[in-house]
Structures are given as C-alpha cells and as structure tokens.
Design a protein around this motif. Structure first.
Motif: not given
Length: 428
Positions: A40-43, A376-377, A381-384, A386-399
């Motif tokens: 299974l892949n990341a997506a 999780p979805t 997609f963000i990880i796949q 961008t290859g990075d987790y930074t945007g995912a952390f920012f999105l969680a905090g912003g919400l």
C-alpha cells in the motif's frame, strides 16, 4: 473497595475508553508493517485511516440516539462486541479493499462509544461531578494510545502484525462480559446502590434544572448556535487528534528516522502527557464553575485557551529541527488539546434535557468526527504531493485557532420563552 457504586461504572467506562484507543491506534502503529505486507502507498494508507471515521462519524449520532431510546447499557454492549469482532477480523485482511471494508464497520461499531459514555455519566452522576467523571472516563483514551505502541509493537515483532489484532479482540470480549454483569442504565436498578447515593445523584439532577432550557424536541437543540459552534471546536480538536494518531508514528519514522521499536517508545510521550491534560481539564472546569458560578463560562474558557495554545505548539512542531523539540512541542500541544475534552461533553449535559442528551451528544460527536475522514486523507495527499509534513502541521494548528475564536464569539446560553430568568447562572 468503592464507597459509591457509580465509581464501579466509572472504572468500566475508563477501561472501555482505554481499549477503544488501543484498538483504533493499532493500525497506525503497525502501518509500516501493514503497508509493506499489503503493498500500500501513502495515499492508500490515508484512505484506510479515514475509512475508520466514515462509519465512526455516522454512528456517533445513531449510537447516541439509540442510547436515549434503548439505554446506554445495551448500546455500549453491542458496540464493544461488534468492534472487538472486527478488530479481530483485521488480521484476515488480504488487500486494500478488504481492509477498507473491515475498517469502516470497525469504525461504525466504535461510533456509539462517546455518546453512550456521556449518557451513562448523565444517568449516574450529579451535575457537579460530571465534568470530572467524563474526564476520568475519557482519560483512558490517551493512556490507551500511550501503552498501545510498545505493547502492540512488541507483539507484532514477535508474532507478526496479524496476531496483535486477534489479541485485541479477546480483550474486548472480556470487558463486555464484565459490563453485562455489573451495569444497569440507572442507579435505582441495582440493589447494591444505597438510598444515600441515589439521593446524591438525583439531588444533583434537580439542581441542574436551574441552568437548562425547558424540555425541547431534538430539532431545537440541533439548531442552536451554542451546540453547532461547540461541534466546530470539537471538529478542530478531532482534526488534531486524528492527524496525530494516524500520521505522527509515520512522521517519526519517515522524517525523524526512528526505527519501529524506538518510534513505539517515543510515541508514548504525547499520549501520557495528554492523559494528564484530559483528567486535569475536568477538574479545572469544575473548579472555575465553583469560583465564578458561571457554568457555560467555565467550559468555554477552557476550550478557547486550550485550543489556542495547542494550535501554537502543533504548528511549531513542523518547523523545529531536533527530534527532542518536535516531541516536546507535540506533547505540549496534545496536552492542551486534551484539556478541552470534557468541556464539549459537559456543554451538552449542562444544556440539554436528559431525554435528548445521548442524541445531541452523538450529533456533536458526528460533526466532530468528520475530521477523522478529512484529516488522514488530506494529510496523505499533502505528504505525497510535497514530500513533507510541514503543511499538515500548519493546517491542523490553523483550524484550531479559527474555531477557538468562533467559540469565544458565538457559544452563548440557549434561550427559550420560559427560562430567561433561570439563565443567569449559565451566563458567559
């Protein structure tokens, strides 16, 4: 051992929430093994993490509604039995599709857990103990998350990932047996409950009518801004939680280069700190109410400040360079997130008449747990992409920042024709 029988109920609720989180965290912890075995892949893993919440979110409401109609004992028993069965069936998954289907049904069975717990607490505890009772009940969640990683990883490294799920199923059925034997829906149904304890519980219920609206139909409560924006804050809370629970173990392996064994140990820290925050939050909001005599304010202030501080820490986690800083920030963020837990449930208990507590709790939990589908979805997609987790952390905090501001503005006392004078103690 227990001076009050309601503490036996509380212990069983605590153990149930502990089992709940061990079961649901298992796939995330074993994701590297499962994804390699099933190719299974990341997506696809993102979809699998979200599949749990598809069934879970819907049955949060259905389970709460049934708890009002059938009683929490039957609903909780059915939920535990089915989710334990499908935890075991996870061991027999052979493809993405088969695992996807099992996880949807597994999630649906876990859906009633929160609302059935809230309904049980509403039936068994006086108003001045409920936030604490809810906090203690749900503190099993992060403790379960904390012990899940080392226990499940140890089993998997010895016997393979499939045997882990079979053992989890057995544990669930043991709890189910104790629940069926020891629990009833109401205190007066059990002979061992003394008249003194019944008077304590009923006395608290009489006192709480001073801050509730008059008895209304379910639709009235579901349209209230106070309920809707509480649900929004709970959504942001759940977004952080599902992001942390599903992807943080993989983050520690992919970005921080930890092996499975080291990851399982490191991942326990945020859960342990979160358990402390969850238990503390219930006592904190009850203390604020005791001092201020403002019931809604005591819940609201904890939600607003807790989510803001959590958002800051979660966002910064994606920026720091060292593993120590990342773990410290994530742990503090989870601590402040969990401090708010009991307040969402307490607002429902404080606001809603008993015959609708389960359904309204389930409705709020349903809206909150759509985050379990989305987080999780989107993260996958963000990880796949961008290859990075930074945007995912920012999105969680912003919400979390946005929702805390909206709670501060829009969560207000409910108003109805006959209770204007009684709402003074429920003021902001």
């Amino acid at each position: 051992m227990f001076k009050r029988y309601r503490y036996v109920i509380l212990l069983l609720l605590f153990i149930a929430s502990l089992i709940n989180y061990i079961d649901r965290a298992a796939l995330s912890i074993l994701a590297p093994m499962v994804s390699e075995d099933l190719k299974l892949n990341a997506a696809q893993m993102g979809f699998l993490f979200s599949s749990f919440a598809i069934g879970y979110a819907l049955f949060c409401f259905i389970g709460g509604y049934l708890a009002d109609k059938l009683g929490p004992k039957k609903v909780f028993a059915g939920a535990m039995g089915i989710w334990s069965l499908f935890a075991g069936l996870t061991a027999f998954a052979f493809s993405f599709v088969s695992l996807f289907i099992v996880r949807i049904i597994f999630g649906a069975a876990e859906g009633p857990n929160g609302s059935a717990t809230n309904k049980t607490v509403s039936n068994w505890f006086p108003a001045n103990e409920r936030a604490r009772a809810v906090a203690i009940s749900f503190s099993g969640n992060p403790i379960g998350g904390a012990i899940a990683a080392p226990i499940i990883t140890s089993i998997a490294l010895v016997g393979g990932w499939r045997i882990s799920f079979i053992i989890l199923a057995i544990i669930g059925f043991i709890w189910l047996t104790a629940w069926i034997i020891l629990v009833k829906d109401h205190p007066y149904e059990i002979r061992r409950v003394t008249k003194q304890e019944i008077n304590e519980i009923q006395g608290g219920m009489i006192a709480e009518t001073e801050v509730k609206t008059e008895n209304k139909k379910l639709g009235f409560y579901l349209r209230q801004p106070s309920i809707l924006f509480t649900a929004l804050a709970f959504f942001s809370y759940s977004y952080i939680l599902f992001f942390f629970m599903t992807w943080f173990p993989s983050y520690l392996i992919d970005v921080r280069n930890l092996d499975m064994k080291t990851m399982s140990i490191a991942n326990t820290l945020p859960w342990v700190v979160g358990a402390i925050g969850l238990a503390l939050g219930g006592f904190l909001t009850d203390y604020i109410f005791k001092v201020t005599k403002k019931l809604l304010f005591s819940r609201k202030i904890v939600i607003v400040i807790g989510l803001l501080l959590s958002a800051i820490c979660i966002s910064l986690t994606g920026l720091v360079e060292s593993i120590g800083s990342a773990l410290a920030l994530m742990s503090i963020g989870i601590f402040f997130m969990y401090i708010t837990t009991s307040c969402y449930w307490a607002i429902v208990q404080d606001s809603v008449q008993g015959n609708n507590v389960g359904a309204v709790s389930g409705f709020v939990h349903l809206l909150a747990n759509t985050a379990g589908i989305i987080a999780p979805t989107i993260t996958g997609f963000i990880i796949q992409a961008t290859g990075d987790y930074t945007g995912a952390f920012f999105l969680a905090g912003g919400l979390a920042i946005i929702s805390s501001i909206l709670v501060a503005i829009f969560v207000r006392p409910m108003r109805s024709k006959n209770n204007e004078e009684n709402m003074a103690n429920f003021s902001r």
